[in-house]
Write an enzyme that holds these catalytic residues in place. Structure first.
Site, PDB file in Angstrom:
ATOM      1  N   SER A 127     -22.203   1.127  -0.592  1.00 34.69           N
ATOM      2  CA  SER A 127     -22.518   2.335   0.173  1.00 34.69           C
ATOM      3  C   SER A 127     -23.280   3.360  -0.650  1.00 34.69           C
ATOM      4  O   SER A 127     -24.171   4.038  -0.133  1.00 34.69           O
ATOM      5  CB  SER A 127     -21.224   2.990   0.681  1.00 34.69           C
ATOM      6  N   TYR A 180       0.850  -1.181   0.000  1.00 32.94           N
ATOM      7  CA  TYR A 180       0.000   0.000   0.000  1.00 32.94           C
ATOM      8  C   TYR A 180       0.897   1.246   0.000  1.00 32.94           C
ATOM      9  O   TYR A 180       1.456   1.638   1.005  1.00 32.94           O
ATOM     10  CB  TYR A 180      -0.922   0.026   1.212  1.00 32.94           C
ATOM     11  N   GLY A 198     -23.835   2.960  -4.528  1.00 36.91           N
ATOM     12  CA  GLY A 198     -24.323   2.589  -5.843  1.00 36.91           C
ATOM     13  C   GLY A 198     -23.493   3.227  -6.938  1.00 36.91           C
ATOM     14  O   GLY A 198     -22.380   3.720  -6.711  1.00 36.91           O
ATOM     15  N   PRO A 239     -15.819  -5.370   2.419  1.00 36.84           N
ATOM     16  CA  PRO A 239     -17.156  -5.856   2.786  1.00 36.84           C
ATOM     17  C   PRO A 239     -18.279  -4.983   2.247  1.00 36.84           C
ATOM     18  O   PRO A 239     -19.436  -5.393   2.253  1.00 36.84           O
ATOM     19  CB  PRO A 239     -17.124  -5.820   4.319  1.00 36.84           C
ATOM     20  N   LEU A 240     -17.907  -3.784   1.761  1.00 32.72           N
ATOM     21  CA  LEU A 240     -18.898  -2.874   1.180  1.00 32.72           C
ATOM     22  C   LEU A 240     -18.745  -2.779  -0.331  1.00 32.72           C
ATOM     23  O   LEU A 240     -19.104  -1.778  -0.950  1.00 32.72           O
ATOM     24  CB  LEU A 240     -18.772  -1.482   1.822  1.00 32.72           C
ATOM     25  N   GLY A 241     -18.209  -3.859  -0.931  1.00 31.01           N
ATOM     26  CA  GLY A 241     -18.071  -3.870  -2.387  1.00 31.01           C
ATOM     27  C   GLY A 241     -17.241  -2.726  -2.910  1.00 31.01           C
ATOM     28  O   GLY A 241     -17.561  -2.117  -3.926  1.00 31.01           O
ATOM     29  N   ARG A 242     -16.145  -2.404  -2.184  1.00 35.33           N
ATOM     30  CA  ARG A 242     -15.239  -1.305  -2.549  1.00 35.33           C
ATOM     31  C   ARG A 242     -15.977   0.036  -2.642  1.00 35.33           C
ATOM     32  O   ARG A 242     -15.634   0.893  -3.447  1.00 35.33           O
ATOM     33  CB  ARG A 242     -14.501  -1.624  -3.852  1.00 35.33           C
ATOM     34  N   GLY A 243     -16.996   0.163  -1.799  1.00 34.07           N
ATOM     35  CA  GLY A 243     -17.748   1.406  -1.741  1.00 34.07           C
ATOM     36  C   GLY A 243     -19.042   1.390  -2.524  1.00 34.07           C
ATOM     37  O   GLY A 243     -19.911   2.236  -2.307  1.00 34.07           O
ATOM     38  N   PHE A 244     -19.194   0.419  -3.425  1.00 31.81           N
ATOM     39  CA  PHE A 244     -20.389   0.402  -4.281  1.00 31.81           C
ATOM     40  C   PHE A 244     -21.652   0.167  -3.456  1.00 31.81           C
ATOM     41  O   PHE A 244     -22.702   0.770  -3.710  1.00 31.81           O
ATOM     42  CB  PHE A 244     -20.257  -0.680  -5.358  1.00 31.81           C
TER      43      PHE A 244
END
Length: 342
Positions: free
Chosen positions: A215, A60, A217, A208-213
């Protein structure tokens, strides 16, 4: 803020909060690095809130996220924290990711991470990706030596196949497997999750949040900088897949509205309800989003809620990674008999 419950991660004694903090986006991949003072304040806020399981990696930045955590850990909070970092994935001179599991590299990477983090011991040290040319027994054998020498406490794997996990665990107990698990990434449920549970290995769910998606859409894309990895490389964020994936978001959003929580909180609660051996590590760079994520620990789902989520949570359209990274998903290694120990 309510007390954060703690869980046993694996069966070797590591105890962590039921939610961790993924630190990657503070320094890399999701747009430009964020202001260091703000990120240190966020890390301190997390620790003071009971979220003491911090996740980083030497790739990172590379390296800058570990340096950031090293600065954040100064001033007496090290003993409060369960610190996880990773080795084994790096970029070559052409910017291509390569994976290395050679014993010499394992030790070299560990020593470098200890120095950047400013610590004497890493609590949980993951093989970030599996080297397909080095038997996992060889890599874990070197990690076992690092445990014996007190440089690391517990060993983890990331993106390993069920067979690789079994082979590694036979050399030294694996405490945790980090994998992508969310409402839109569920392939690990077939054999990797059951294998971890059979062997008493903890499960750390990244993205766990689909890389923000999950959260925001599809509107998330409007907020991403041009150098954001998601915008340019991840298939699920590309135009040909967005319509299908937006439908998943819309349905999750509808259930969240009924439950009086956000879609992020619902998605995290779904993972908490999978069992007490699961620790999601949502990443964020904003205190308000962090507080919202912690609020997910208070969301209660009924069996009917879970069934409804199960029915809609079909795997998202598009691969989890683009062609340059997909080869390192759930990887296996050659047999030990193929290794030349000379």
């Amino acid at each position: 803020m309510a007390t954060v419950r703690r869980i046993k991660l694996g069966s070797q004694g590591l105890e962590v909060p039921a939610q961790g903090l993924g630190c990657m986006s503070m320094s890399a991949f999701y747009g430009p690095p964020k202001p260091e003072p703000d990120m240190i304040n966020l890390i301190h806020h997390a620790v003071n809130s009971g979220i003491t399981f911090l996740d980083t990696s030497d790739i990172y930045g590379p390296f800058t996220n570990e340096i950031l955590l090293g600065k954040a850990l100064k001033g007496g909070i090290r003993e409060k924290v369960q610190l996880a970092t990773k080795f084994g994935a790096k970029f070559d001179e052409n910017g291509k990711m390569v994976v290395i599991g050679h014993p010499e590299y394992v030790r070299e990477a560990c020593e470098a991470s200890l120095k950047r983090l400013g610590v004497d011991c890493i609590d949980l040290y993951y093989q970030h990706r599996i080297d397909k040319n080095v038997p996992v027994e060889v890599t874990v054998g070197e990690l076992k030596k690092l445990v014996e020498q007190g440089k690391i406490k517990y060993i983890g794997l990331s993106e390993a196949s069920a067979l690789t996990i079994r082979r590694a665990h036979a050399v030294h107990p694996i405490t945790a497997v980090q994998l992508e698990w969310s409402l839109w990434a569920r392939d690990v449920e077939d054999d990797i999750i059951p294998t971890c549970r059979e062997l008493g290995i903890g499960i750390v769910a990244y993205s766990p949040l689909g890389r923000g998606f999950i959260s925001s859409g599809a509107k998330l894309l409007d907020t991403l900088s041009n150098d954001d990895y998601r915008k340019n490389h991840l298939p699920r964020f590309q135009p040909e897949n967005l319509e299908h994936n937006q439908k998943i978001f819309d349905r999750v959003n509808g259930i969240a509205a009924r439950k009086g929580c956000t879609t992020s909180q619902l998605a995290l609660a779904w993972l908490y309800h999978q069992g007490n051996d699961v620790c999601p590590i949502p990443g964020t760079t904003k205190v308000e989003n962090f507080n919202q994520n912690v609020g997910a620990l208070s969301v209660r789902l009924t069996s009917e809620d879970m069934a409804e989520l199960e029915s809609l949570a079909s795997v998202a359209k598009g691969d989890r990674y683009d062609d340059s990274r997909v080869t390192w998903m759930n990887s296996e290694t050659p047999p030990l008999s193929s290794w030349n120990f000379e």
